[in-house]
Design a protein around this motif. Structure first.
Motif, PDB file in Angstrom:
ATOM      1  N   LYS A 217       0.828  -1.205   0.000  1.00  0.00           N
ATOM      2  CA  LYS A 217       0.000   0.000   0.000  1.00  0.00           C
ATOM      3  C   LYS A 217       0.867   1.262   0.000  1.00  0.00           C
ATOM      4  O   LYS A 217       0.545   2.253  -0.669  1.00  0.00           O
ATOM      5  CB  LYS A 217      -0.916  -0.001   1.214  1.00  0.00           C
ATOM      6  CG  LYS A 217      -2.027  -1.048   1.146  1.00  0.00           C
ATOM      7  CD  LYS A 217      -2.879  -1.034   2.407  1.00  0.00           C
ATOM      8  CE  LYS A 217      -3.964  -2.117   2.333  1.00  0.00           C
ATOM      9  NZ  LYS A 217      -4.772  -2.146   3.582  1.00  0.00           N
ATOM     10  N   ILE A 218       1.978   1.212   0.750  1.00  0.00           N
ATOM     11  CA  ILE A 218       2.899   2.361   0.778  1.00  0.00           C
ATOM     12  C   ILE A 218       3.500   2.586  -0.604  1.00  0.00           C
ATOM     13  O   ILE A 218       3.579   3.716  -1.093  1.00  0.00           O
ATOM     14  CB  ILE A 218       4.010   2.133   1.831  1.00  0.00           C
ATOM     15  CG1 ILE A 218       3.419   2.127   3.235  1.00  0.00           C
ATOM     16  CG2 ILE A 218       5.088   3.203   1.710  1.00  0.00           C
ATOM     17  CD1 ILE A 218       4.391   1.727   4.313  1.00  0.00           C
ATOM     18  N   SER A 221       1.009   4.119  -2.926  1.00  0.00           N
ATOM     19  CA  SER A 221       0.814   5.545  -2.662  1.00  0.00           C
ATOM     20  C   SER A 221       1.947   6.368  -3.271  1.00  0.00           C
ATOM     21  O   SER A 221       1.701   7.403  -3.915  1.00  0.00           O
ATOM     22  CB  SER A 221       0.750   5.798  -1.147  1.00  0.00           C
ATOM     23  OG  SER A 221      -0.351   5.131  -0.580  1.00  0.00           O
TER      24      SER A 221
END
Length: 462
Positions: A217-218, A221
């Motif tokens: 997810k990081i 992003s």
């Protein structure tokens, strides 16, 4: 008087920039704005060439101001290269796009890049022979003599490096240093570092899926933010192309180009033939070459104008994706193509120089032994260039020294170097995109529906 002329030139440039901005506000397509900028830049450049004497201070100062827009745009593109390469390759792992065949993909991309460079060398040899090019035909002026001395000085930095040492240069010992682009091999080192992190992610995903999901997810992003930065920079393309083209045309040595017309013509015929070979390879792979030309034309036009493969990387990757190439392969091909197997700079150029220079030391350039040796040396050196950097210049130094030819004579074409380099850069970028498409085709990961879809505007307006 001089200041007044500079202000007039700047006013014209600002007027043209205003016209492009007006076209943007009227929602004129991105491609049309880029081609308009290209045409306006050529016309304005020729006008400046006609109005000012070569070396005029007014012209020099004007071009210096133009560079804020032109060179500034290229610097913005180069600024995002390392983050883009890193996050895109890492994202390919987190999205499970390179899990099973990363080794095969890397070998295929490198094999195609180096293989096409060997073909480019043969094309360069043929062009030099057909046009009967010889170094003795070129007059040595002050610029050529100064360039020869510079090349001999640079040669001292590469002559003692063996091939194993050059390959070791690719391995990152300090990835944070490579993120700054401090070394010639920084881009490939970042690719290797990102690949290691990607492999580590796959291992963690099997044993600690929760941590792996958080990391993914990081990465997603960061990927979204960096791609947004790329979009913002690409919006500046028409203005950058206008300024770059104006400066290039305005400062070109027309007399030298006319005097060395045969060398320029031979170089461009070789480059066109090599581009045709790229299209043939795509045809043999069952792909429509005209579709490739339509979709690749914007990035090739930018590479031609800017003379920077690194600056063209963001558009290169977007173009490959519009041709159905997966993210990971597009980034590997684009990144490796920045410094390995450059068809124009490391293939055609040093091969032509070697054929031109060989007669000056009593070597028959038509000897089968010489030709075969030259092609092999060019292919090997095209990989070794990554260990020393410097593009066409260092490729020429490596090849000429390996062939025991005088390296100083490589400076004879300095007066037309910028003009020839424009075509070389476009062919370099085409070679890297071709390697990505063919690799995707061989590994059956190419989205043929996307490849054959109508050409779309680059995503720069969102």
């Amino acid at each position: 008087m001089e200041t007044g002329l500079v202000l007039v030139n700047l006013a014209v440039m600002l007027l043209l920039i205003g016209l492009l901005f007006y076209m943007q506000k009227k929602h004129v397509s991105f491609s049309k704005r880029v081609f308009t900028a290209l045409g306006l830049g050529i016309l304005f450049g020729f006008a400046l060439q006609f109005l000012y004497e070569p070396g005029s201070k007014s012209l020099t100062n004007s071009v210096d101001w133009f560079s804020i827009v032109g060179s500034g745009y290229v610097k913005f593109l180069q600024m995002i290269v390392m983050p883009l390469v890193f996050i895109s390759i890492l994202s390919a792992f987190t999205k499970l796009k390179l899990t099973n065949n990363i080794g095969k993909i890397s070998v295929l991309i490198l094999g195609i890049l180096v293989g096409t460079t060997a073909i480019a060398a043969a094309v360069g040899i043929a062009s030099a022979v057909v046009f009967d090019l010889e170094a003795v035909q070129i007059e040595k002026g002050e610029a050529e003599i100064a360039r020869a001395a510079e090349l001999e000085e640079k040669f001292g930095t590469v002559e003692d490096k063996t091939m194993p040492q050059q390959i070791l240069e690719l391995i990152p010992s300090n990835p944070f240093l490579d993120f700054t682009g401090a070394r010639p091999t920084s881009t490939i080192s970042v690719v290797i570092f990102a690949a290691f992190l990607g492999l580590a992610f796959l291992g963690v995903k099997r044993k600690q899926p929760e941590q792996a999901d958080l990391f993914a997810k990081i990465v997603a992003s960061f990927y979204a933010i960096i791609m947004r930065v790329v979009t913002l920079i690409l919006r500046l393309t028409p203005y950058g192309v206008l300024a770059i083209m104006t400066s290039t045309v305005a400062t070109s040595d027309i007399d030298a180009i006319i005097k060395l017309g045969k060398f320029v013509l031979a170089s461009y015929i070789a480059l066109v033939v090599m581009f045709g070979i790229h299209l043939l390879l795509l045809t043999f792979a069952g792909l429509n070459p005209f579709t490739y030309v339509k979709k690749a034309f914007p990035v090739l036009a930018f590479a031609f104008t800017s003379r920077t493969s690194a600056g063209a990387l963001p558009i290169n990757i977007q173009t490959q994706k519009s041709l159905g190439v997966p993210d990971g392969i597009a980034n590997f091909a684009g990144s490796f193509g920045l410094s390995i197997g450059q068809n124009g700079c490391a293939g055609i150029y040093p091969a032509m120089l070697a054929v031109m220079i060989a007669p000056t030391v009593g070597i028959d350039p038509l000897s089968p032994t010489f030709i075969i040796t030259l092609i092999v040396v060019v292919a090997i050196s095209s990989f070794g260039v990554a260990g020393v950097g410097g593009g066409a210049t260092f490729a020429a130094l490596l090849v000429l020294s390996a062939m025991n030819l005088p390296i100083a004579l490589a400076g004879l074409l300095i007066s037309v170097e910028p003009l020839i380099d424009m075509g070389r850069t476009a062919v370099n970028v085409s070679g890297s995109m071709t390697s990505g498409i063919l690799t995707s085709r061989i590994t059956k990961e190419l989205d043929t529906d996307e490849y054959n879809s109508p050409a779309k505007e680059l995503e720069v307006e969102a």
